[in-house]
Design an enzyme around this catalytic site. Structure first.
Site, PDB file in Angstrom:
ATOM      1  N   GLU A   1      -5.605 -10.813  -6.959  1.00 16.35           N
ATOM      2  CA  GLU A   1      -5.436 -11.969  -6.074  1.00 16.35           C
ATOM      3  C   GLU A   1      -6.433 -13.092  -6.357  1.00 16.35           C
ATOM      4  OE1 GLU A   1      -3.691 -10.002  -2.018  1.00 16.35           O
ATOM      5  OE2 GLU A   1      -5.822  -9.703  -2.412  1.00 16.35           O
TER       6      GLU A   1
ATOM      7  N   ASP B   1       0.800  -1.218   0.000  1.00 18.36           N
ATOM      8  CA  ASP B   1       0.000   0.000   0.000  1.00 18.36           C
ATOM      9  C   ASP B   1       0.837   1.274   0.000  1.00 18.36           C
ATOM     10  OD1 ASP B   1      -3.101  -0.901   0.800  1.00 18.36           O
ATOM     11  OD2 ASP B   1      -1.523  -2.301   1.353  1.00 18.36           O
TER      12      ASP B   1
END
Length: 863
Positions: free
Chosen positions: A557, A419
């Site tokens: 993902e 992030d």
């Protein structure tokens, strides 16, 4: 609601967890959720406190396996402050010490620095014989301490503590004041006899004194008079239970809890984490501005300070609870408990803390100036507020990374992912010292990243997908699908692209800050080791005449393996390969610009062989990027996967953001379909301008023109479920750069991500820090095209009708407060007066030098 406040009217149990996250207060060192102080942790409320970088590992039995997880620890709860109206008689009074042990002030000073009594949760240290003789209580009047004999314990307790679940709450308003960094609650409780208590609370976690917090509570009786009893506590019995799907795991991280007092108005608690052995000290001073009786009690792992005072209509009584928190990870202390007790003894008054808190936040707002009109501006300011509460100038002195969910909750266990790729570009231009601290966190863990690469049979540094205390891979081995109730293997540790994110952040930080010292030292060392990893991960395919990177997972993902494959991993993820090529090229650039003595030292230090740079050059030009149907393939074979009937699934389930969970619960797998959780290929358009991206593909020997990129954007727009808050941000950014009308729709979703909890209950477990910072950077760099390259600030603004006029200020290479104002067709630049050199402002058609003390208005080519 305004740019300066964020308000919630009424009490809504279903929204309480969300509001607690969004009303969290912090200062970059620690943060506390915006829970009601009179409520304990339960299905509705969760009063968590988290210290940056404080982790602990526990082992649990899950699905027949022993698994170890490291969590950011929920620290002792300093918030508890509950109250009730006392009956006319003394019966049932907590001042009688009906359970636990009581400690009454004697009027004289304590015999030792930490007080006369200590209660312990450790049986071997229990002080069973410590309570002897007659108890006394303190009567505080006009500053004088007197003593009186304590009443005898009562057998029953008829008066109930006020809480939203047990009493009427006729009025409740919660206001987060962004301007001053405080949380205010104004509310009324009514008991079973119709007696109302009006309450106003103010809370802060101090920005310039980062170990201090304050809870001010003001009580007013409405139409009655009598005694009010207030119980102020520190609770060491807390666990990490804020995320429902983790509750099957071991959750008790604190042990050896001891409690005591250091003065008539001050209690303390000390403990440590079970395996990481971080010692924690906390002290609380609770005082009232009216004559009151008080007693200190010890109940297991809680220490209570109980006050009782009369309330009469028209007179407000104020109770101030000031708290100090220290841990053994802090600098310049000998012991966290002594540090906390000493700090609370010297702590200023509540009025002084409120005033200095306001000053500290005004300084932050001036450094991070942002002027965006309307509702979007209000949300952006809230996002900025939470970014600064997680990563403030206080953070610059800590060994911590960027926690994906802030210091606001326990989701993702407080781990550090990628992030920072969305956070640091914003901080680079406002708080570069904080950005550098985040990169220092990575450098301190470089050795372990090199160990991980060696263990995997690679060279260089393989950074973990999830990092915590020491930089080992913290990704869980199993994850729970709440829809099916099944524990499933987790292969997200194969997202090795996190190393490229770190390299990108190093480069961006140095370009923005001009910090060549960092680039030539720690930055170069990390860049070279990450480049080594990618070069050693690439295998040459004779048939293709290109290098391939096999067995990885990209940003999406959903896809961890090929359909029917026995082993996880995908081949030639386009994002991974292009980023690897970029890292290798930048590593070569660094080798060329390093001063010769430093280059020699670094090569000797890392043992770089003479032939390695030649391999980097070759791999950086010959990495394979798959295509199909005229678009970039997310990975090799993506185009061969089945198409999903998106409309059928939307009709059946409504919200399909977590399509992976839906399909697994049906006995299917998202690996079978062309369906992505979030932007994957399109991440390239988020990180690089169209011109840069075309240049990267040219270096790799591929043609990527505007039509190719537009087709690619369209292709994945229709095959993404946006199961990550980052996805709408990236799509909005990419669409804005190609001037597509849909851009604002995705921007709006990114802005609403947390305030509307669009991911369905996840914000209550912690904010999404990357998405919040990314929306700020969207205004700062996405719409303006702002890049810092080769000592110039390059801009290429794109028109967005819904946000046509706004302004912001940045800090650039020693210039503080460089202000940009965008209006339709023009850009105004103001450089504050200083002794620095002029700033080169580069537009697509010209470059203008703006000297300190000057302002200029530039007409834009798109205008």
């Amino acid at each position: 609601m305004s740019h300066l406040t964020w308000e919630y009217e009424g009490y809504d149990p279903a929204q309480e967890r969300l509001r607690e996250s969004l009303c969290t207060l912090g200062n970059g060192y620690f943060a506390t959720r915006g829970a009601a102080p009179e409520c304990s942790a339960d299905a509705i409320h969760y009063p968590g406190t988290y210290v940056a970088g404080c982790y602990n590992r526990l082992t649990s039995a899950v699905a027949g396996r022993r698994v170890e997880n490291e969590d950011m620890v929920n620290m002792p709860n300093w918030l508890p402050l509950r109250f009730r109206i006392r009956p006319d008689t003394e019966e049932g009074s907590d001042l009688a010490g009906s359970s636990g042990r009581s400690e009454w002030s004697q009027g004289s000073g304590p015999p030792g620095p930490l007080g006369r009594y200590e209660a312990s949760s450790a049986p071997s240290e229990a002080l069973d014989a410590a309570w002897t003789g007659k108890a006394t209580r303190t009567l505080e009047a006009a500053g004088a301490l007197q003593t009186a004999e304590a009443p005898q314990p009562a057998e029953t307790d008829r008066a109930r503590w006020f809480s939203p679940e047990t009493h009427r709450l006729p009025y409740h308003r919660q206001t987060l004041d962004l301007d001053s960094g405080t949380l205010e609650r104004v509310f009324r409780y009514e008991d079973e006899l119709g007696r109302r208590v009006a309450v106003r609370q103010q809370r802060l976690v101090h920005m310039s004194q980062p170990h201090l917090a304050l809870l001010r509570t003001q009580f007013t009786a409405e139409g009655w008079e009598g005694d009010l009893e207030v119980e102020s506590a520190i609770d060491g019995s807390v666990e990490n239970t804020g995320v429902e799907r983790y509750r099957q795991l071991n959750t008790r991280h604190l042990t050896h809890v001891h409690t005591g007092s250091s003065a008539a108005d001050t209690v303390w608690l000390r403990c440590r984490t079970r395996t990481s052995d971080i010692r924690v000290g906390m002290a609380a001073r609770t005082i009232a501005d009216a004559p009151s009786e008080s007693v200190i009690r010890h109940e297991g792992m809680r220490v209570l300070h109980v006050l009782r005072f009369p309330l009469v209509p028209g007179r407000t009584v104020t109770v101030d609870k000031t708290v100090a928190l220290d841990t053994s990870r802090d600098r310049a202390i000998s012991d966290p408990l002594h540090a906390a007790v000493d700090r609370i003894r010297r702590a200023p008054s509540a009025e002084a803390l409120l005033a200095s808190q306001y000053t500290a936040w005004q300084q932050l707002w001036s450094t991070a100036e942002l002027d965006v009109p309307g509702a979007s501006g209000s949300i952006l300011r809230l996002h900025l507020f939470h970014v600064l509460q997680t990563l403030s100038p206080n953070t610059a002195d800590l060994d911590v990374g960027v926690p994906a969910r802030g210091l606001h909750g326990e989701a993702y266990r407080g781990h550090v992912f990628w992030d920072e790729l969305f956070v640091l570009p914003y901080l680079n231009l406002h708080f570069p010292e904080v950005s550098r601290a985040m990169l220092d966190y990575r450098h301190r863990r470089l050795e372990r990243a090199c160990w991980a690469a060696r263990d995997a049979g690679r060279a260089g540094a393989m950074y973990p997908w999830q990092s915590g205390s020491n930089g080992r891979e913290e990704t869980q081995k199993l994850h729970l699908n709440p829809r099916s109730g099944r524990w499933l293997p987790d292969h997200s540790h194969l997202q090795h692209h996190v190393g490229s994110a770190i390299a990108y952040n190093i480069w961006q930080y140095c370009e923005a800050s001009g910090d060549m010292e960092f680039l030539h030292t720690k930055g170069a060392e990390m860049l070279l080791q990450i480049a080594r990893f990618w070069a050693s991960s690439a295998t040459y395919d004779e048939a293709l005449g290109r290098y391939r990177i096999l067995g990885v997972v990209g940003p999406d993902e959903y896809h961890e393996a090929y359909p029917g494959a026995k082993e996880p991993g995908l081949d030639d993820n386009a994002y991974t390969n292009v980023m690897a090529a970029w890292v290798l090229a930048r590593a070569l650039d660094v080798l060329h610009v390093l001063p010769e003595p430093r280059r020699r030292q670094l090569l000797e230090r890392i043992g770089l062989e003479p032939e390695e740079p030649d391999l980097w050059e070759d791999v950086s030009r010959k990495l394979y990027v798959p295509f199909h149907a005229g678009v970039i393939s997310q990975f090799e074979g993506y185009g061969d996967l089945a198409e999903l009937d998106w409309e059928a699934y939307r009709r059946r389930y409504g919200d399909i953001r977590r399509l992976d969970r839906i399909l697994e619960a049906e006995g299917d797998s998202v690996n079978h379909y062309q369906a992505s959780k979030q932007a994957d290929v399109l991440m390239l358009g988020y990180l690089f301008s169209p011109a840069e991206l075309q240049g990267l593909f040219r270096r790799l020997g591929y043609r990527l023109d505007e039509d190719d990129w537009h087709r690619t954007v369209d292709y994945y727009l229709h095959r993404t479920s946006h199961g990550s808050t980052l996805s709408s941000l990236v799509h909005g950014w990419v669409l804005a750069r190609v001037q597509r009308a849909e851009a604002w729709m995705y921007c709006q979703e990114a802005l609403a991500g947390d305030i509307a909890d669009v991911q369905g209950g996840t914000t209550g477990e912690g904010i999404h820090l990357g998405a919040m910072a990314g929306t700020l950077d969207f205004v700062q760099r996405g719409l303006t095209g702002l890049e810092t390259r080769r000592g110039a600030m390059c801009l290429d603004p794109v028109p967005l009708p819904e946000l046509s006029e706004y302004g912001f200020a940045v800090r650039y290479q020693g210039h503080w407060g460089v202000r940009f104002v965008l209006r339709p067709g023009q850009l105004e630049v103001t450089v504050p007066d200083s002794d620095r050199d002029p700033i080169d402002i580069t537009l697509p058609d010209r470059t203008v030098a703006v000297a300190p003390g000057e302002s200029c208005t530039l007409m834009l080519p798109h205008g």
